[in-house]
Scaffold this motif. Structure first.
Motif, PDB file in Angstrom:
ATOM      1  N   UNK A 262      10.993  22.214   8.412  1.00 18.53           N
ATOM      2  CA  UNK A 262      10.539  21.181   8.548  1.00 18.53           C
ATOM      3  C   UNK A 262       9.508  20.958   9.829  1.00 18.53           C
ATOM      4  N   UNK A 263       8.413  20.386   9.550  1.00 18.92           N
ATOM      5  CA  UNK A 263       7.362  20.136  10.657  1.00 18.92           C
ATOM      6  C   UNK A 263       7.144  18.711  10.862  1.00 18.92           C
ATOM      7  N   UNK A 264       6.614  18.345  12.064  1.00 19.76           N
ATOM      8  CA  UNK A 264       6.242  16.896  12.236  1.00 19.76           C
ATOM      9  C   UNK A 264       4.605  16.910  11.628  1.00 19.76           C
ATOM     10  N   UNK A 265       4.353  15.747  11.097  1.00 18.85           N
ATOM     11  CA  UNK A 265       2.896  15.791  10.820  1.00 18.85           C
ATOM     12  C   UNK A 265       1.982  14.979  11.714  1.00 18.85           C
ATOM     13  N   UNK A 266       0.713  15.020  11.653  1.00 17.33           N
ATOM     14  CA  UNK A 266      -0.360  14.639  12.461  1.00 17.33           C
ATOM     15  C   UNK A 266      -0.317  13.026  12.580  1.00 17.33           C
ATOM     16  N   UNK A 267      -0.718  12.374  13.549  1.00 14.36           N
ATOM     17  CA  UNK A 267      -0.705  11.168  13.804  1.00 14.36           C
ATOM     18  C   UNK A 267      -2.158  10.701  14.366  1.00 14.36           C
TER      19      UNK A 267
ATOM     20  N   UNK B 193      -4.972   3.982  12.364  1.00 14.76           N
ATOM     21  CA  UNK B 193      -5.154   3.005  11.567  1.00 14.76           C
ATOM     22  C   UNK B 193      -3.684   2.345  11.153  1.00 14.76           C
ATOM     23  N   UNK B 194      -3.296   1.353  12.064  1.00 14.51           N
ATOM     24  CA  UNK B 194      -2.113   0.761  12.211  1.00 14.51           C
ATOM     25  C   UNK B 194      -1.567   0.064  10.854  1.00 14.51           C
ATOM     26  N   UNK B 195      -2.883  -0.328  10.014  1.00 12.78           N
ATOM     27  CA  UNK B 195      -2.353  -1.100   8.766  1.00 12.78           C
ATOM     28  C   UNK B 195      -1.908   0.040   7.617  1.00 12.78           C
TER      29      UNK B 195
ATOM     30  N   UNK C 171       0.824  -1.257   0.105  1.00  9.58           N
ATOM     31  CA  UNK C 171       0.012   0.083   0.065  1.00  9.58           C
ATOM     32  C   UNK C 171       0.869   1.179   0.113  1.00  9.58           C
ATOM     33  N   UNK C 172       0.437   2.506  -0.729  1.00  7.67           N
ATOM     34  CA  UNK C 172       0.917   3.526  -0.752  1.00  7.67           C
ATOM     35  C   UNK C 172       0.940   4.201   0.470  1.00  7.67           C
ATOM     36  N   UNK C 173       1.925   4.776   1.093  1.00  4.79           N
ATOM     37  CA  UNK C 173       2.113   5.710   2.489  1.00  4.79           C
ATOM     38  C   UNK C 173       0.885   6.816   2.207  1.00  4.79           C
ATOM     39  N   UNK C 174       0.192   7.190   3.303  1.00  5.18           N
ATOM     40  CA  UNK C 174      -0.538   8.068   3.171  1.00  5.18           C
ATOM     41  C   UNK C 174      -0.270   9.476   3.954  1.00  5.18           C
ATOM     42  N   UNK C 175      -1.004  10.661   3.546  1.00  7.66           N
ATOM     43  CA  UNK C 175      -0.621  12.032   4.280  1.00  7.66           C
ATOM     44  C   UNK C 175      -1.930  12.225   5.421  1.00  7.66           C
ATOM     45  N   UNK C 176      -1.821  12.078   6.559  1.00  5.27           N
ATOM     46  CA  UNK C 176      -2.581  12.603   7.165  1.00  5.27           C
ATOM     47  C   UNK C 176      -2.894  14.106   7.516  1.00  5.27           C
ATOM     48  N   UNK C 177      -4.269  14.436   7.321  1.00  4.25           N
ATOM     49  CA  UNK C 177      -4.353  16.114   7.351  1.00  4.25           C
ATOM     50  C   UNK C 177      -4.858  16.422   8.738  1.00  4.25           C
ATOM     51  N   UNK C 178      -5.342  17.826   8.754  1.00  5.25           N
ATOM     52  CA  UNK C 178      -5.763  18.130  10.346  1.00  5.25           C
ATOM     53  C   UNK C 178      -6.920  17.406  10.876  1.00  5.25           C
TER      54      UNK C 178
ATOM     55  N   UNK D  28       7.951  14.767   1.749  1.00  6.47           N
ATOM     56  CA  UNK D  28       7.312  13.982   2.906  1.00  6.47           C
ATOM     57  C   UNK D  28       8.338  12.649   3.249  1.00  6.47           C
ATOM     58  N   UNK D  29       8.641  12.513   4.348  1.00 10.02           N
ATOM     59  CA  UNK D  29       9.522  11.201   4.658  1.00 10.02           C
ATOM     60  C   UNK D  29       9.057  10.676   6.153  1.00 10.02           C
ATOM     61  N   UNK D  30       9.841   9.704   6.598  1.00 10.32           N
ATOM     62  CA  UNK D  30       9.508   9.124   7.736  1.00 10.32           C
ATOM     63  C   UNK D  30       8.465   8.229   7.955  1.00 10.32           C
ATOM     64  N   UNK D  31       8.229   7.308   7.072  1.00 10.34           N
ATOM     65  CA  UNK D  31       7.069   6.358   7.167  1.00 10.34           C
ATOM     66  C   UNK D  31       7.097   5.704   8.316  1.00 10.34           C
TER      67      UNK D  31
END
Length: 153
Positions: free
Chosen positions: A148-153, A122-124, A42-49, A113-116
């Motif tokens: 550089x900013x950390x992204x949401x989890x 959703x751990x999958x 699966x492709x990595x995702x970008x999580x938004x606000x 974007x980095x750091x997968x």
């Protein structure tokens, strides 16, 4: 009377054919693959606000609380487990004299974007953990050329 007899005959014939087709299909022996088929990663995702997952978005809000910094016109050239890369524009409110009366200014950027890592919600899904902006020309006051900013989890 004759029309309803024909209609009934057609309905019965269609039902018989459908039943025969389903019986034949279900009576067939199962097939087995001789070569295992691997699922594509699966492709990595970008999580938004709002904690929604996206892939290759056209726009992305960086300042979730007030919307005073966002990325627009994103054109992705890479997207995969080793990172993602795009070009676009960072629209930043100068907040002068204050944010509600400020002016949005546009700054061309290269986005990485980095750091997968697995997404906690959703751990999958693998998600990107960092976003890096490189300003290719002018940049907002007090910003470095690379931010550089950390992204949401």
């Amino acid at each position: 009377m004759r029309g309803s007899a024909v209609g009934t005959a057609v309905a019965l014939a269609a039902g018989t054919l459908l039943t025969a087709a389903m019986t034949t299909a279900s009576a067939s022996p199962p097939t087995t693959a001789t070569t295992p088929v691997a699922a594509a990663p699966a492709q990595p995702v970008l999580v938004d606000c709002f904690f929604h997952r996206t892939i290759r978005p056209n726009d992305f809000i960086l300042a979730c609380g007030d919307g005073n910094s966002r990325l627009t016109g994103l054109h992705w050239t890479e997207w995969g487990p080793d990172g993602a890369k795009a070009i676009g524009v960072n629209m930043v409110n100068d907040c002068k004299p204050y944010c509600a009366a400020g002016t949005f200014r546009s700054y061309p950027v290269v986005i990485r974007l980095s750091g997968e890592q697995p997404w906690k919600k959703h751990p999958r899904f693998e998600r990107y953990t960092n976003i890096s902006l490189t300003y290719t020309g002018a940049r907002p006051e007090a910003f470095g050329q690379v931010v550089t900013y950390p992204l949401w989890d």
